[in-house]
Write a protein that holds these residues in place. Structure first.
Motif, short mmCIF file in Angstrom:
data_model
loop_
_atom_site.label_atom_id
_atom_site.label_comp_id
_atom_site.label_asym_id
_atom_site.label_seq_id
_atom_site.Cartn_x
_atom_site.Cartn_y
_atom_site.Cartn_z
N MET A 1 36.55 75.44 74.97
CA MET A 1 36.71 74.02 74.68
C MET A 1 37.96 73.57 75.42
N VAL A 2 37.92 72.39 76.00
CA VAL A 2 39.10 71.87 76.67
C VAL A 2 39.71 70.77 75.80
N ASN A 3 41.03 70.74 75.76
CA ASN A 3 41.77 69.72 75.03
C ASN A 3 42.53 68.91 76.07
N LEU B 1 44.92 57.28 72.10
CA LEU B 1 43.63 57.80 71.64
C LEU B 1 42.64 56.68 71.36
N ASP B 2 43.11 55.60 70.74
CA ASP B 2 42.21 54.49 70.43
C ASP B 2 41.61 53.89 71.70
N ALA B 3 42.43 53.69 72.73
CA ALA B 3 41.94 53.13 73.99
C ALA B 3 40.96 54.08 74.67
N MET B 4 41.24 55.37 74.66
CA MET B 4 40.33 56.34 75.28
C MET B 4 39.01 56.39 74.54
N MET B 5 39.07 56.36 73.20
CA MET B 5 37.83 56.38 72.42
C MET B 5 37.01 55.12 72.70
N ALA B 6 37.64 53.98 72.80
CA ALA B 6 36.93 52.73 73.09
C ALA B 6 36.29 52.80 74.48
N GLN B 7 37.00 53.34 75.44
CA GLN B 7 36.47 53.49 76.81
C GLN B 7 35.23 54.38 76.81
N VAL C 1 32.04 59.80 70.37
CA VAL C 1 33.36 60.39 70.16
C VAL C 1 33.75 60.10 68.72
N GLU C 2 34.24 61.12 68.03
CA GLU C 2 34.59 60.98 66.62
C GLU C 2 36.04 61.40 66.39
N ILE C 3 36.72 60.67 65.55
CA ILE C 3 38.09 61.02 65.19
C ILE C 3 38.05 62.32 64.37
N GLU C 4 38.95 63.23 64.67
CA GLU C 4 39.03 64.50 63.93
C GLU C 4 40.07 64.43 62.83
N GLY C 5 41.17 63.80 63.11
CA GLY C 5 42.21 63.72 62.09
C GLY C 5 43.58 63.51 62.69
N GLU C 6 44.53 63.34 61.79
CA GLU C 6 45.92 63.14 62.17
C GLU C 6 46.76 64.24 61.54
N TYR C 7 47.64 64.83 62.34
CA TYR C 7 48.47 65.95 61.91
C TYR C 7 49.90 65.68 62.37
N PRO C 8 50.86 66.47 61.95
CA PRO C 8 52.25 66.23 62.38
C PRO C 8 52.41 66.25 63.90
N ASN C 9 51.55 66.98 64.62
CA ASN C 9 51.68 67.04 66.08
C ASN C 9 50.80 66.02 66.79
N PHE D 1 43.73 63.54 66.81
CA PHE D 1 42.72 64.25 67.57
C PHE D 1 41.36 63.57 67.42
N ALA D 2 40.55 63.66 68.48
CA ALA D 2 39.17 63.20 68.45
C ALA D 2 38.33 64.25 69.17
N ARG D 3 37.03 64.21 68.92
CA ARG D 3 36.12 65.21 69.49
C ARG D 3 34.94 64.53 70.16
N SER D 4 34.52 65.07 71.29
CA SER D 4 33.36 64.61 72.02
C SER D 4 32.76 65.81 72.73
N SER D 5 31.85 65.57 73.64
CA SER D 5 31.32 66.64 74.49
C SER D 5 30.87 66.04 75.81
N ASP D 6 30.82 66.88 76.83
CA ASP D 6 30.34 66.42 78.13
C ASP D 6 28.81 66.49 78.15
N PRO D 7 28.16 66.02 79.22
CA PRO D 7 26.70 66.02 79.25
C PRO D 7 26.06 67.41 79.14
N ASP D 8 26.79 68.48 79.46
CA ASP D 8 26.26 69.83 79.30
C ASP D 8 26.48 70.37 77.89
N GLY D 9 27.09 69.57 77.01
CA GLY D 9 27.33 70.00 75.63
C GLY D 9 28.63 70.75 75.43
N ASN D 10 29.46 70.84 76.47
CA ASN D 10 30.76 71.52 76.33
C ASN D 10 31.68 70.67 75.46
N PRO D 11 32.30 71.26 74.45
CA PRO D 11 33.16 70.48 73.57
C PRO D 11 34.44 70.02 74.26
#
Length: 148
Positions: free
Chosen positions: A87-89, A95-101, A109-117, A120-130
């Motif tokens: 998986m690539v990070n 993040l909001d602007a990238m998700m809207a784009q 694309v789905e929000i994963e959560g907010e942490y002290p660091n 995060f959001a999650r998506s996948s490319d057309p080949d299904g790679n996370p």
């Protein structure tokens, strides 16, 4: 130069032996059903430029910032489908602007959560790679901007 930046420039000692260490990731290589189409997808949706066709063209330049290197258990569900072995990070400024784009391009694309660091959001490319998107916060936000 901050103390933390200086520490990262010092030689690494392992079992009392001074050793060289890598300075970063120089490439990410993976298989694709249609490499040209998948490369265009990354260019058009995430701004990752394609591999140069000759040595006079510059490769994609990423901004300085923190990078996590983390092997996961073989049967982890964190990447989604168990057939996915990586998986690539990608760090993002907004993040909001990238998700809207991505959503405007029809990409789920789905929000994963907010942490002290950061957030995060999650998506996948057309080949299904996370793909994980990360907007750094706290200590990691300073490193992502190139600031000490």
């Amino acid at each position: 130069m901050s103390g933390l930046a200086l520490i990262h420039r010092l030689p690494v000692r392992f079992l009392g032996i001074v050793m060289e260490k890598v300075t970063g990731i120089g490439g990410l290589f993976f298989r694709a059903r249609d490499p040209a189409a998948l490369g265009r997808w990354y260019l058009e949706n995430l701004g990752v430029t394609l591999t140069p066709t000759d040595y006079d063209e510059p490769p994609w330049q990423q901004e300085a910032g923190p990078t996590v290197f983390a092997p996961f258990p073989e049967r982890t569900a964190y990447f989604g489908d168990l057939k996915q072995t990586w998986m690539v990070n990608f760090r993002v400024r907004n993040l909001d602007a990238m998700m809207a784009q991505l959503r405007a391009a029809g990409i789920v694309v789905e929000i994963e959560g907010e942490y002290p660091n950061g957030r995060f959001a999650r998506s996948s490319d057309p080949d299904g790679n996370p793909i994980q998107l990360w907007e750094p916060a706290g200590r990691d936000a300073a490193g992502a901007s190139g600031a000490p």
